[in-house]
Write a protein that holds these residues in place. Structure first.
Motif, PDB file in Angstrom:
ATOM      1  N   LEU B  14       0.832  -1.209   0.000  1.00  0.00           N
ATOM      2  CA  LEU B  14       0.000   0.000   0.000  1.00  0.00           C
ATOM      3  C   LEU B  14       0.866   1.258   0.000  1.00  0.00           C
ATOM      4  O   LEU B  14       0.372   2.348  -0.182  1.00  0.00           O
ATOM      5  CB  LEU B  14      -0.926   0.008   1.228  1.00  0.00           C
ATOM      6  CG  LEU B  14      -2.052  -1.031   1.232  1.00  0.00           C
ATOM      7  CD1 LEU B  14      -2.804  -1.006   2.563  1.00  0.00           C
ATOM      8  CD2 LEU B  14      -3.023  -0.776   0.086  1.00  0.00           C
ATOM      9  N   GLY B  15       2.164   1.078   0.249  1.00  0.00           N
ATOM     10  CA  GLY B  15       3.070   2.237   0.199  1.00  0.00           C
ATOM     11  C   GLY B  15       2.908   3.198   1.352  1.00  0.00           C
ATOM     12  O   GLY B  15       3.083   4.398   1.202  1.00  0.00           O
ATOM     13  N   ILE B  16       2.560   2.700   2.541  1.00  0.00           N
ATOM     14  CA  ILE B  16       2.417   3.588   3.697  1.00  0.00           C
ATOM     15  C   ILE B  16       3.723   3.613   4.489  1.00  0.00           C
ATOM     16  O   ILE B  16       4.208   2.579   4.941  1.00  0.00           O
ATOM     17  CB  ILE B  16       1.249   3.140   4.601  1.00  0.00           C
ATOM     18  CG1 ILE B  16      -0.065   3.185   3.800  1.00  0.00           C
ATOM     19  CG2 ILE B  16       1.157   4.032   5.835  1.00  0.00           C
ATOM     20  CD1 ILE B  16      -1.290   2.728   4.572  1.00  0.00           C
ATOM     21  N   ASP B  17       4.284   4.809   4.620  1.00  0.00           N
ATOM     22  CA  ASP B  17       5.579   5.011   5.282  1.00  0.00           C
ATOM     23  C   ASP B  17       5.330   5.463   6.719  1.00  0.00           C
ATOM     24  O   ASP B  17       4.808   6.545   6.955  1.00  0.00           O
ATOM     25  CB  ASP B  17       6.371   6.070   4.501  1.00  0.00           C
ATOM     26  CG  ASP B  17       7.685   6.426   5.163  1.00  0.00           C
ATOM     27  OD1 ASP B  17       7.979   5.903   6.267  1.00  0.00           O
ATOM     28  OD2 ASP B  17       8.418   7.243   4.589  1.00  0.00           O
ATOM     29  N   THR B  18       5.694   4.603   7.647  1.00  0.00           N
ATOM     30  CA  THR B  18       5.500   4.899   9.072  1.00  0.00           C
ATOM     31  C   THR B  18       6.834   5.186   9.736  1.00  0.00           C
ATOM     32  O   THR B  18       6.971   5.021  10.947  1.00  0.00           O
ATOM     33  CB  THR B  18       4.861   3.688   9.758  1.00  0.00           C
ATOM     34  OG1 THR B  18       5.725   2.569   9.528  1.00  0.00           O
ATOM     35  CG2 THR B  18       3.497   3.362   9.176  1.00  0.00           C
ATOM     36  N   SER B  19       7.821   5.570   8.926  1.00  0.00           N
ATOM     37  CA  SER B  19       9.180   5.758   9.411  1.00  0.00           C
ATOM     38  C   SER B  19       9.681   4.398   9.908  1.00  0.00           C
ATOM     39  O   SER B  19       9.421   3.387   9.273  1.00  0.00           O
ATOM     40  CB  SER B  19       9.221   6.843  10.491  1.00  0.00           C
ATOM     41  OG  SER B  19      10.551   7.094  10.870  1.00  0.00           O
ATOM     42  N   GLU B  21       8.806   2.540  12.370  1.00  0.00           N
ATOM     43  CA  GLU B  21       7.860   1.630  13.026  1.00  0.00           C
ATOM     44  C   GLU B  21       7.338   0.587  12.036  1.00  0.00           C
ATOM     45  O   GLU B  21       6.964   0.921  10.918  1.00  0.00           O
ATOM     46  CB  GLU B  21       6.691   2.443  13.584  1.00  0.00           C
ATOM     47  CG  GLU B  21       5.873   1.658  14.587  1.00  0.00           C
ATOM     48  CD  GLU B  21       4.605   2.394  15.016  1.00  0.00           C
ATOM     49  OE1 GLU B  21       4.357   3.520  14.549  1.00  0.00           O
ATOM     50  OE2 GLU B  21       3.872   1.808  15.813  1.00  0.00           O
ATOM     51  N   TYR B  25      -1.025  -4.486   8.097  1.00  0.00           N
ATOM     52  CA  TYR B  25      -2.439  -4.183   7.871  1.00  0.00           C
ATOM     53  C   TYR B  25      -3.163  -5.463   7.478  1.00  0.00           C
ATOM     54  O   TYR B  25      -2.693  -6.178   6.589  1.00  0.00           O
ATOM     55  CB  TYR B  25      -2.575  -3.143   6.743  1.00  0.00           C
ATOM     56  CG  TYR B  25      -1.804  -1.879   7.016  1.00  0.00           C
ATOM     57  CD1 TYR B  25      -2.419  -0.786   7.624  1.00  0.00           C
ATOM     58  CD2 TYR B  25      -0.438  -1.778   6.691  1.00  0.00           C
ATOM     59  CE1 TYR B  25      -1.696   0.379   7.895  1.00  0.00           C
ATOM     60  CE2 TYR B  25       0.281  -0.623   6.965  1.00  0.00           C
ATOM     61  CZ  TYR B  25      -0.345   0.448   7.560  1.00  0.00           C
ATOM     62  OH  TYR B  25       0.369   1.592   7.835  1.00  0.00           O
TER      63      TYR B  25
END
Lengths: 502, 502
Positions: B14-19, B21, B25
């Protein structure tokens, strides 16, 4: 970008549930990230509908969002009350005084009432990050909260939420410190003491890590999700209620702190006292009996710890105008047979109906507690509580009263039974030497409790009981084959759950 | 589900960047969530490619994922090295011994080397949650790390990463505790001391919260992102280097702990010492000079704090076989004129070229530090360092050496200049009474530094300097009009950045 570009993005729901944590999602190419210097994990203030939350930023590096769009976790979306297409405004997070207070506590300073209130308020509103909350919880652990700080924290937690006023006195209550599966005395105690004329409006919680909370179990028997007006009507009619308190904003800070403490396994006395007493004060209680089970796999593990906690509960309660009595009880094994909403409800109904099958340990525990509450509420002279409680139960008055409460809450329901049941037998003959509350609770949860109401464990033996080889030790109840299988696999891998001695 | 269903889901990016962490999902309806009892924020072990990470669960309540799919944050995806379509396995997180050690420290126990190592290893691998890390950092704050624990933490941090061995002795190094904009002495010191024959392989960091790290500034002049072999070649050829150390896994625990400490603003002496010395030991340094700026808006704010930190740096260094010298320096204002990668590079080149325009404070600061390093490395007798440093700079040998290092790293580059510049004038006549390092750094960052290499602030006055009304105090350089505007708005709202007295 130029200054005329407002710092706003269009909301697009993605439906990501992060539990209580507020998260905001923005595209990597978004002009606001760049202009404001926001990077992943930055804390960002998000506003809409004249409300503001502080959220942790996640950056989207794909096409999930356009560069003029932003999304929010379900929790943040609910807090702002926004729908798709609404414009969200973004800004830097103001410097929080509460963060400095947390830092001061970390460095060993003593906090005053105003500092505690700032921390609690910012915890409730979500302005303090989980990291700050973890630092606060840590800084308070290990006896680092003074007595005065415990009082201040309790007061601040009460002030941060709603406080109920029942307009009748005295309002009695009971609370169990927990850690013991089953032990579902509350419905029985409420029925007995309100049948004797006391006012006992019981707001209970749902399970967080246990196989059932009182509200989960009670929901099997009657509606528990009532609004404040409905609850007041029930209490006016019957003198009592057994409802879910979670919707009423009673000490919401408690829920926030528990969410942080649990994974850290930090249960300091000061915070435990503030947690319990803030809930009770918020619920409008004036005299509270606290059931404190003590045992190697209960929450409080030894007599010294129980004594410390007892003293602090009474001292802080007294300071805050709450009359507190603590009953230390045997926490070495579950109380009753059922572990899980329906199985516990069955036990409760057996007790209230004076059924000869009723688990006697639950009967005696409930009567002892009800007797204490009756004395605490001046319904009877000191020493007369237990007799009055037993009379009220055995005469059927308690059962009549319980039916009245259920009717007022919306009607008594039939207890569902699980379609699947598996008996776990003793591998050899012996005497039950120890029971692991935590493993039992885990089996019940894997079987589906509390989401599957009828799922759970039925404990068929008690400590010191002699058992034959292949005699059933406990039954696993489940609503789906997969869950039964899953609980059973875990159970077979943990034979120490019930230890047999020679 | 049945037991034969493997606990696996197909990976969909999904390409979600949480740094840093790790987040996983899953769909709310997914059979694994239900069977395993996973809820939002549960910590879950995710495996693929024979690697495992522990991630925090977010639940997707829409059509972003199918019920047989799962996604990962960019960081977790990288750590597992997975592509779309790969099957991910899920399981419960094992009980971590390190979590018990964190808990022990929270409750005031002293940790031994093995416990420290367990915590540090699990911090680096991501097994410990951010909440646990926050608890650990908090439990160590405020002088709660003993001397022995500081030594153990440092050793554990070194052991958790790579350790470089230069096969030449002595290896000298310098480090600045930071908090002072500009102060870009490192390239000058490296040029001088390696011109005098010492070995000084300098691994530097990029900016995290500042307008430029040494690596950001150096990148304006030469490539800095070299692999270990290339770095060794540069050092073999020239005796020195000025490269980015972030890719070499030198004390990776330091980066993890800093990520947690920064938002909490917890900078305990023990952890600061472990942070600095673990990086230096990992980099193979043997003798280290530490520049410790002291001033009201620097990191270390007063003489007492500086003295405590100095003593602990030397004592812990000595225990670990590292010769440490600390130079406390004036931290009341920036050193040099430029703040931002290109502007600082310009200052450095002016100094190395003996340009009459060169900022004299930077010249003198760099020479003092280089003199110390020369003495620390036994390149000259005690007391002779400053003279040798000055000779090496003024003779042009340092500049020649710096060019050789840049050439070995990939070639000297021209310094870019920002297209936009705005002068901020004195509102009235007066004498410069105070300069706020933090506000200046913020203005430079809002102007685009360090991402926009040429952006930043050029400080045109120094403390105690008399200024006329409308005399320029500083210039803001930017690459885009929006950023210039943005920095300027902030600057005008913070006139206290340069205080004028009568």
């Amino acid at each position: 970008m130029s200054l005329s570009t407002p710092a706003s993005l269009r909301f697009r729901p993605l439906g990501i549930d992060t539990s209580a944590e507020y998260v905001v999602y923005m595209h990597a190419g978004c002009h606001i990230c760049r202009a404001e210097g926001f990077a992943a994990q930055t804390r960002v203030a998000v506003s809409a509908n004249e409300r503001t939350v502080i959220a942790t930023l996640n950056i989207v590096r794909g096409d999930l969002l356009g560069i003029d769009e932003a999304s929010l976790s379900v929790s943040a979306q609910c807090a702002l009350g926004v729908r798709a297409g609404v414009m969200l405004q973004f800004s830097h997070v103001p410097v929080l005084a509460s963060a400095s207070h947390v830092r001061a506590k970390v460095f060993g300073q003593t906090l005053d009432r105003a500092a505690m209130q700032a921390i609690v308020d910012d915890a409730v509103s979500g302005r303090l990050s989980d990291l700050h909350l973890a630092a606060f919880v840590t800084a308070c652990a290990g006896e680092r909260l003074t007595f005065d700080e415990t009082v201040e924290l309790t007061e601040a937690m009460v002030a941060a939420g709603m406080r109920l006023d029942w307009q009748r006195h005295p309002v009695v209550d009971k609370h169990c410190v927990g850690g013991l599966p089953g032990n579902r005395t509350t419905p029985i105690v409420v029925a007995i003491v309100t049948a004797c004329g006391l006012v006992m409006p019981k707001t209970s919680s749902r399970a967080i890590t246990s196989p059932a909370g009182t509200a989960d179990m009670m929901e099997v028997l009657a509606p528990v999700d009532l609004d404040a007006d409905a609850i007041r009507r029930v209490v006016d009619q019957t003198g009592g209620c057994i409802v879910w308190g979670g919707g009423m904003q009673l000490s919401p800070a408690d829920d926030v702190l528990i969410r942080i403490e649990r994974p850290l396994d930090l249960d300091s006395d000061g915070q435990l006292v503030a947690s319990i007493l803030s809930k009770k004060l918020s619920a409008g209680s004036e005299r509270v009996l606290i059931d404190l089970p003590v045992g190697p796999t209960a929450k409080v593990r030894d007599a010294a710890a129980a004594e410390r906690l007892t003293n602090r509960l009474i001292a802080v309660g007294t300071r805050l105008g709450l009359r507190v009595k603590v009953r230390q009880s045997d926490g070495r094994q579950p109380v009753g047979r059922g572990i899980g909403p329906s199985l516990e409800a069955r036990d409760v109904l057996q007790v209230l109906n004076n059924d000869p099958q009723a688990p006697q340990d639950l009967v005696e525990r409930a009567l002892a507690l009800a007797g204490d509450v009756l004395e605490l509420g001046d319904a009877v002279a000191l020493g007369g509580g237990l007799v009055l409680a037993r009379d009220t139960l055995e005469s059927g008055l308690a059962w009549k009263q319980f039916q009245a409460i259920c009717a007022a809450q919306g009607g008594l329901r039939a207890v569902p039974q699980a379609p699947l049941c598996h008996l776990v037998d003793a591998p050899r003959a012996g005497v039950v030497g120890a029971i692991d509350n935590r493993v039992l609770a885990r089996i019940a949860k894997l079987a589906g409790a509390p989401q599957s109401k009828a799922a759970g464990v039925d404990l068929l033996v008690k400590l010191a009981e002699p058992v034959e080889r292949q005699q059933p030790l406990y039954a696993i109840h489940a609503e789906a084959p997969g869950e039964l299988h899953y609980a059973l696999s875990y159970a077979l891998a943990h034979p120490e759950v019930i230890q047999l001695e020679n």
